[in-house]
Design a protein around this motif. Structure first.
Motif, PDB file in Angstrom:
ATOM      1  N   MET A 113     -37.295  52.540  11.857  1.00  0.00           N
ATOM      2  CA  MET A 113     -36.216  52.711  12.798  1.00  0.00           C
ATOM      3  C   MET A 113     -34.908  52.241  11.990  1.00  0.00           C
ATOM      4  O   MET A 113     -33.872  52.589  12.559  1.00  0.00           O
ATOM      5  CB  MET A 113     -36.447  52.288  14.146  1.00  0.00           C
ATOM      6  N   TYR A 114     -34.796  51.277  11.159  1.00  0.00           N
ATOM      7  CA  TYR A 114     -33.781  50.741  10.621  1.00  0.00           C
ATOM      8  C   TYR A 114     -32.980  51.662   9.828  1.00  0.00           C
ATOM      9  O   TYR A 114     -31.728  51.261   9.795  1.00  0.00           O
ATOM     10  CB  TYR A 114     -34.187  49.738   9.421  1.00  0.00           C
ATOM     11  N   ASP A 115     -33.396  52.783   9.622  1.00  0.00           N
ATOM     12  CA  ASP A 115     -32.660  53.790   8.812  1.00  0.00           C
ATOM     13  C   ASP A 115     -31.788  54.800   9.871  1.00  0.00           C
ATOM     14  O   ASP A 115     -31.171  55.705   9.371  1.00  0.00           O
ATOM     15  CB  ASP A 115     -33.137  54.528   7.730  1.00  0.00           C
ATOM     16  N   LEU A 116     -32.091  54.494  11.187  1.00  0.00           N
ATOM     17  CA  LEU A 116     -31.348  55.435  12.086  1.00  0.00           C
ATOM     18  C   LEU A 116     -29.935  54.849  12.372  1.00  0.00           C
ATOM     19  O   LEU A 116     -29.496  53.679  12.454  1.00  0.00           O
ATOM     20  CB  LEU A 116     -32.101  55.527  13.367  1.00  0.00           C
ATOM     21  N   THR A 117     -28.951  55.983  13.036  1.00  0.00           N
ATOM     22  CA  THR A 117     -27.671  55.452  13.343  1.00  0.00           C
ATOM     23  C   THR A 117     -27.823  55.071  14.779  1.00  0.00           C
ATOM     24  O   THR A 117     -29.031  55.150  15.484  1.00  0.00           O
ATOM     25  CB  THR A 117     -26.775  56.444  13.297  1.00  0.00           C
ATOM     26  N   GLY A 118     -27.007  54.156  15.431  1.00  0.00           N
ATOM     27  CA  GLY A 118     -26.920  53.852  16.746  1.00  0.00           C
ATOM     28  C   GLY A 118     -26.996  54.943  17.818  1.00  0.00           C
ATOM     29  O   GLY A 118     -28.081  54.863  18.396  1.00  0.00           O
ATOM     30  N   PHE A 119     -26.495  56.106  17.315  1.00  0.00           N
ATOM     31  CA  PHE A 119     -26.494  57.447  18.221  1.00  0.00           C
ATOM     32  C   PHE A 119     -27.800  58.018  18.124  1.00  0.00           C
ATOM     33  O   PHE A 119     -28.749  58.414  19.068  1.00  0.00           O
ATOM     34  CB  PHE A 119     -25.646  58.441  17.803  1.00  0.00           C
ATOM     35  N   GLN A 120     -28.408  58.075  16.924  1.00  0.00           N
ATOM     36  CA  GLN A 120     -30.106  58.374  16.821  1.00  0.00           C
ATOM     37  C   GLN A 120     -30.807  57.529  17.559  1.00  0.00           C
ATOM     38  O   GLN A 120     -31.850  58.211  18.300  1.00  0.00           O
ATOM     39  CB  GLN A 120     -30.272  58.555  15.220  1.00  0.00           C
ATOM     40  N   ARG A 121     -30.763  56.318  17.678  1.00  0.00           N
ATOM     41  CA  ARG A 121     -31.741  55.419  18.294  1.00  0.00           C
ATOM     42  C   ARG A 121     -31.318  55.669  19.532  1.00  0.00           C
ATOM     43  O   ARG A 121     -32.394  55.826  20.592  1.00  0.00           O
ATOM     44  CB  ARG A 121     -31.131  54.149  17.907  1.00  0.00           C
ATOM     45  N   ASP A 122     -30.271  55.601  20.157  1.00  0.00           N
ATOM     46  CA  ASP A 122     -30.094  55.941  21.568  1.00  0.00           C
ATOM     47  C   ASP A 122     -30.619  57.439  22.248  1.00  0.00           C
ATOM     48  O   ASP A 122     -31.098  57.584  23.054  1.00  0.00           O
ATOM     49  CB  ASP A 122     -28.499  56.019  21.984  1.00  0.00           C
ATOM     50  N   LEU A 123     -30.578  58.329  21.209  1.00  0.00           N
ATOM     51  CA  LEU A 123     -31.072  59.834  21.400  1.00  0.00           C
ATOM     52  C   LEU A 123     -32.441  59.705  21.705  1.00  0.00           C
ATOM     53  O   LEU A 123     -33.169  60.223  22.503  1.00  0.00           O
ATOM     54  CB  LEU A 123     -30.562  60.410  20.214  1.00  0.00           C
ATOM     55  N   LEU A 124     -33.073  59.019  20.869  1.00  0.00           N
ATOM     56  CA  LEU A 124     -34.611  58.673  20.597  1.00  0.00           C
ATOM     57  C   LEU A 124     -35.078  57.949  22.111  1.00  0.00           C
ATOM     58  O   LEU A 124     -35.823  58.236  22.780  1.00  0.00           O
ATOM     59  CB  LEU A 124     -35.113  57.724  19.521  1.00  0.00           C
ATOM     60  N   TYR A 125     -34.182  56.885  22.309  1.00  0.00           N
ATOM     61  CA  TYR A 125     -34.665  56.334  23.751  1.00  0.00           C
ATOM     62  C   TYR A 125     -34.521  56.919  24.866  1.00  0.00           C
ATOM     63  O   TYR A 125     -35.432  57.099  25.644  1.00  0.00           O
ATOM     64  CB  TYR A 125     -33.664  55.043  23.744  1.00  0.00           C
TER      65      TYR A 125
END
Length: 93
Positions: free
Chosen positions: A1-13
């Protein structure tokens, strides 16, 4: 998950919290959080990235609407991220 942007992380959540949400449902939820409009040109390429990384599955509801589902890998990545965060963020009980 370290390679995701903050937006991608939020989208995944957000995708993890829903039962097979479609893109517009995810968009609406994120717009509420970010308090700004999320354009399709930002949303769908990031969803595609999460699918390519194996964190989400993409399925078809009808010819115009896709749904997204968290994969086992996506769930493991979220759990690992939360464990890592817990090392640094103490929550007083």
């Amino acid at each position: 998950m370290y390679d995701l942007t903050g937006f991608q992380r939020d989208l995944l959540y957000v995708a993890a919290s829903e039962d097979e949400p479609n893109g517009l449902e995810l968009k609406d939820e994120l717009e509420g959080y970010y308090e700004t409009e999320i354009h399709h040109g930002r949303l769908y390429p990031n969803l595609d990235t999460l699918v390519e990384k194996g964190l989400l599955e993409k399925g078809e509801l009808d010819k115009r609407t896709n749904y997204y589902r968290l994969t086992q890998r996506g769930r493991r990545e979220i759990e690992a991220r939360r464990e890592w965060e817990d090392q640094y963020v103490a929550v007083d009980a």
